[in-house]
Every structure is written in C-alpha cells, then in structure tokens.
Design a protein around this motif. Structure first.
Motif, short mmCIF file in Angstrom:
data_model
loop_
_atom_site.label_atom_id
_atom_site.label_comp_id
_atom_site.label_asym_id
_atom_site.label_seq_id
_atom_site.Cartn_x
_atom_site.Cartn_y
_atom_site.Cartn_z
N UNK A 1 -0.36 9.76 6.45
CA UNK A 1 -0.56 10.48 8.32
C UNK A 1 1.29 9.91 8.49
N UNK A 2 1.25 9.52 9.28
CA UNK A 2 2.42 8.33 9.96
C UNK A 2 2.60 6.68 9.01
N UNK B 1 8.88 9.58 7.28
CA UNK B 1 8.02 9.02 8.45
C UNK B 1 6.59 9.64 8.23
N UNK B 2 6.33 11.03 7.58
CA UNK B 2 5.41 11.24 6.82
C UNK B 2 4.71 10.94 5.82
#
Length: 221
Positions: free
Chosen positions: A138-139, A133-134
């Motif tokens: 970033x995300x 998820x990272x």
C-alpha cells in the motif's frame, strides 16, 4: 541547538558548513537527483548547486507550504504546530555539521513529546513516480524522503516525525489531488538513524574535511 539566521544569503552560507536533511540521501546513494561525489564537490567548493527556485514545481511547493501547514494543524488538533520561519535551522549538539531546516515543529498536547513536521508537494505524471509512493503493501514513503525525516530526527533529537504530503495526479486535462500523513516513531527507526549518523560522519569527517574524494555510490535502479 539552533543558529539564528536572518537572510537567505546567511542560510546558504550555513548550509555549506554541513549536511542538510535534503542531502542525506545522497550521502548513502539513495537520492534520485544527486550522487555522493557531486555532493562532496559542492561541499568542498568545487561546484555549486543549480538555482532551481524558479522551477514551477519548486515555486508551487514554497507557495503551498503555509496553507498546507495550516490545514494540517486543523486536521490534527492533537499537535501544537509551530513554525520558526523559512530559516529555522537546527544543528546536532555533538556533530553540528548535521543540520536541518524545518517546515514545522510539533508537540503532542497529551504527552509533551517533540516532533518535526515535513511537508511535501509533488505532481505524479508517470507510473514510475507513482510506484515511489505505493509499495507492495500500500502507500509508502519514497526512500529519499524517509531518509530526510530520519536525518531531521537525528539533528534535532525529536521523538517522532510526521511527513505530510500532497500528491497531484494529472489525467489529460484533469488534475486530482490527495493528502497523506505518515507518522514515524523514532524508537521504531533508531537503527536507521544510527546508520545515518555513522555514514554522515564518515562522509564529512573522512572525505569533506580531508578533501579526499569518496568512492561513488550509485542508487539502485
């Protein structure tokens, strides 16, 4: 194109006739849970999918979906959010073996454009799960979920997709959560959608319908 399904048994029968959104990643070797050969075995009747409905994470996801959808509608009033029920299945108009069961349908109030809502819940227990998820910038969205929403746009002809995820982190006895929203424009990922169409046709028409086992595709480690 849609099929009116009344019961869970009918839903399972219909799923056997094609490739669902949660199975699309397996077709191209990007699923962490299922490879393309086992998917082929299931679609040709050689094996059956295990019943995971009683697992804690699955049961939680089903119970949380409705409240999360309602919160999404409150947080994003720019969308008209509708829910067609647990068996809201759509099929590609030209290739009906490509189908998706929807968590929600969206319509932009300002433009009338149509979208699909996908809701995810997950508990992150390990650093490897968190990395999904990272990304470096970033995300990000784990590959299998990105493929899932691309498949949904393919099946339903949607202009965009929104993946709305609730992530829970456990630190000892403490649990923390966050919700993330990812907006994906079809026009920006059309090349990936076209690739999916090609590969899903190859899998279904070239292997399932001919009863020929496909070469195994293993996910990248």
């Amino acid at each position: 194109m849609g099929v009116k399904i009344q019961t869970e048994a009918e839903w399972h029968q219909e799923r056997q006739k094609g490739i669902g959104a949660s199975e699309a990643a397996a077709v191209i070797g990007r699923s962490p849970w299922l490879d393309n050969v086992e998917l082929w075995r299931r679609k040709t009747g050689r094996s059956t999918a295990p019943d995971i409905s009683s697992k804690e994470a699955v049961a939680y996801g089903h119970a949380a979906e409705g409240p999360i959808r309602e919160l999404f509608a409150l947080d994003y009033p720019e969308y008209e959010v509708t829910y067609g029920g647990a068996f809201d299945m759509i099929h590609h108009p030209d290739f009906p073996f490509i189908f998706a069961t929807l968590d929600g349908r969206l319509q932009e109030k300002a433009t009338g454009r149509r979208g699909v809502l996908e809701i995810k819940t997950t508990t992150i227990l390990q650093s490897m799960q968190k990395e999904k998820w990272w990304g470096p910038d970033g995300p990000c969205i784990p590959d299998q979920y990105y493929i899932q929403v691309c498949h949904q746009m393919l099946a339903g002809g949607f202009d965009f997709a929104v993946l709305h995820a609730q992530l829970k982190y456990r630190y000892g006895d403490d649990t923390r959560s966050e919700r993330r929203t990812y907006h994906i424009e079809r026009a920006e990922v059309q090349e990936d959608i076209d690739f999916l169409l090609t590969e899903e046709r190859r899998f279904w028409e070239g292997y399932v319908l001919t009863d020929k086992m496909p070469p195994l595709i293993l996910p990248e480690i």
